[in-house]
Design an enzyme around this catalytic site. Sequence first.
Site, PDB file in Angstrom:
ATOM      1  N   TYR A   4      66.687 118.537  45.403  1.00 59.38           N
ATOM      2  CA  TYR A   4      66.461 118.027  46.994  1.00 59.38           C
ATOM      3  C   TYR A   4      67.053 116.172  46.866  1.00 59.38           C
ATOM      4  O   TYR A   4      68.050 115.873  48.050  1.00 59.38           O
ATOM      5  CB  TYR A   4      65.779 118.637  48.042  1.00 59.38           C
ATOM      6  CG  TYR A   4      65.645 119.752  48.291  1.00 59.38           C
ATOM      7  CD1 TYR A   4      66.531 120.947  47.182  1.00 59.38           C
ATOM      8  CD2 TYR A   4      65.381 120.088  49.215  1.00 59.38           C
ATOM      9  CE1 TYR A   4      66.413 122.227  47.648  1.00 59.38           C
ATOM     10  CE2 TYR A   4      64.758 121.744  49.332  1.00 59.38           C
ATOM     11  CZ  TYR A   4      65.873 122.566  48.477  1.00 59.38           C
ATOM     12  OH  TYR A   4      65.368 123.896  49.085  1.00 59.38           O
TER      13      TYR A   4
ATOM     14  N   LYS B 239      57.739 127.432  37.157  1.00 56.99           N
ATOM     15  CA  LYS B 239      59.132 128.176  36.831  1.00 56.99           C
ATOM     16  C   LYS B 239      58.812 127.083  34.765  1.00 56.99           C
ATOM     17  O   LYS B 239      59.782 126.917  34.831  1.00 56.99           O
ATOM     18  CB  LYS B 239      60.856 128.259  37.348  1.00 56.99           C
ATOM     19  CG  LYS B 239      61.735 129.019  37.197  1.00 56.99           C
ATOM     20  CD  LYS B 239      60.966 130.474  37.179  1.00 56.99           C
ATOM     21  CE  LYS B 239      62.374 130.743  36.621  1.00 56.99           C
ATOM     22  NZ  LYS B 239      62.437 132.556  36.685  1.00 56.99           N
TER      23      LYS B 239
ATOM     24  N   ASP C 171      59.135 133.634  40.979  1.00 57.59           N
ATOM     25  CA  ASP C 171      59.848 135.214  41.098  1.00 57.59           C
ATOM     26  C   ASP C 171      58.533 135.629  41.163  1.00 57.59           C
ATOM     27  O   ASP C 171      58.780 136.656  42.046  1.00 57.59           O
ATOM     28  CB  ASP C 171      60.743 135.824  39.589  1.00 57.59           C
ATOM     29  CG  ASP C 171      60.139 134.677  38.503  1.00 57.59           C
ATOM     30  OD1 ASP C 171      59.247 134.042  38.394  1.00 57.59           O
ATOM     31  OD2 ASP C 171      60.833 135.971  37.400  1.00 57.59           O
TER      32      ASP C 171
ATOM     33  N   ASP D 182      59.997 125.281  50.083  1.00 60.51           N
ATOM     34  CA  ASP D 182      61.431 125.319  51.167  1.00 60.51           C
ATOM     35  C   ASP D 182      61.477 127.146  50.967  1.00 60.51           C
ATOM     36  O   ASP D 182      61.469 128.151  52.571  1.00 60.51           O
ATOM     37  CB  ASP D 182      62.814 125.546  50.702  1.00 60.51           C
ATOM     38  CG  ASP D 182      63.852 125.169  52.090  1.00 60.51           C
ATOM     39  OD1 ASP D 182      63.107 125.785  52.929  1.00 60.51           O
ATOM     40  OD2 ASP D 182      64.878 124.537  51.459  1.00 60.51           O
TER      41      ASP D 182
ATOM     42  N   ASP E 131      59.188 129.985  54.506  1.00 59.89           N
ATOM     43  CA  ASP E 131      60.269 131.039  55.466  1.00 59.89           C
ATOM     44  C   ASP E 131      59.947 132.406  55.250  1.00 59.89           C
ATOM     45  O   ASP E 131      59.628 133.241  55.812  1.00 59.89           O
ATOM     46  CB  ASP E 131      61.592 130.198  54.781  1.00 59.89           C
ATOM     47  CG  ASP E 131      62.387 129.625  55.904  1.00 59.89           C
ATOM     48  OD1 ASP E 131      61.656 128.593  56.366  1.00 59.89           O
ATOM     49  OD2 ASP E 131      63.213 129.703  56.324  1.00 59.89           O
TER      50      ASP E 131
END
Length: 356
Positions: A135, A190, A222, A246, A250
């Site tokens: 980001y 990851k 994942d 992020d 959520d």
Amino acid sequence: MNIAILPGDGIGPEIVAEAVKVLKALGLRFEMETAPVGGAAYEAAGHPLPESTLRLARAADAILFGAVGDWKYDKLERALRPEQAILGLRKALGLFANFRPAICYEQLTHASSLKPELVAGLDILIVRELTGDIYFGQPRGRRSAPDGAFAGSEEAFDTMRYTRPEIERIARVAFDAARQRHKRVTSVDKANVLETFQFWKDVVSDVHKDYPDVQLEHMYVDNAAMQLVKEPKKFDVIVTGNMFGDILSDEASMLTGSIGMLPSASLNEKKQGLYEPSHGSAPDIAGKGVANPLATILSAAMMLRFSLNQPEAADRIEAAVKTVLAQGLRTPDIHSEGTTRVGTTQMGDAVVNALR
Ligand code: NAD
């Protein structure tokens, strides 16, 4: 105790007013000063984060933030959009550690989209790194592809990067938090594909050597996304980077039924923090008096615990929220048959009464 109150847009002023009411009912001494932020600040001063608001935020021990944004600002250039205020505050204050607890209150077990037995008693904490990763990584932009099968075509690119100190400090935050809980940390990465996250995994493992009393497990993102809906209660503290955090936070928020219930805290190295509900400004219900103020009230409790060193007051607020839920009071977002529908102000009043 110096608190900057930044209500913002949409339902922001309505829900922040209820949290302020609850803070005032605690009988503690607070200095509170309010300033515009987001669209409200753009209207008042031509910028979503005016210098005066930033100055107030910098000087405060803690910031209570409502929400920013409205569709009517979508056509503004990016730098002037309300959402830039929250990014600007994170950056200016170095708020690198984002805490998002996902707690499923007993009375709201049936509001979750998962089976009640999967979420009953759920209490997990997501610790998301907030100021690094893809980001913020440079370089980024658009250009003509320099190589590959489509060399010469238009392309866009971002850069994923983390330095050792950035990973070390967020890992410490997570291990310290786990020590106050069930002493288990899941570091999400990851590493099988990304160099940045192999490094993340290595650094988290290094920091773990200082926390032999905390159990550490590594999980690919994942798999973590899958496990969160399959068996969410197996997690205690999850620590991860900015982008994965992020998305996963959520996902976790919906396990608990309503986004109107979820508080959050973003802290810097000095424990100065910005406290806000996990949801946005909900323009669809703004001004109707129906927004759920509990996420903001619970954010105020986190503020008392993390930045203002008032853990008993935080406990009192959290207990009061449980009491009003046990009394069957519900804003429309969490309302179900057999419970009493109330508005934003009534919910705030009920929490104040429960405190007393
Ligand atoms: P949102 O979270 O504002 O709303 C999503 C849905 O949840 C809506 O149906 C809304 O009515 C409902 N909702 C949200 N909070 C609620 C509450 N307290 N009580 C009851 N219902 C609630 O997300 P969105 O609609 O995608 O975004 C609206 C605006 O908020 C956009 O401008 C967006 O950029 C902004 N936003 C701001 C923040 C922030 O200030 N940190 C975060 C997310 C979105």
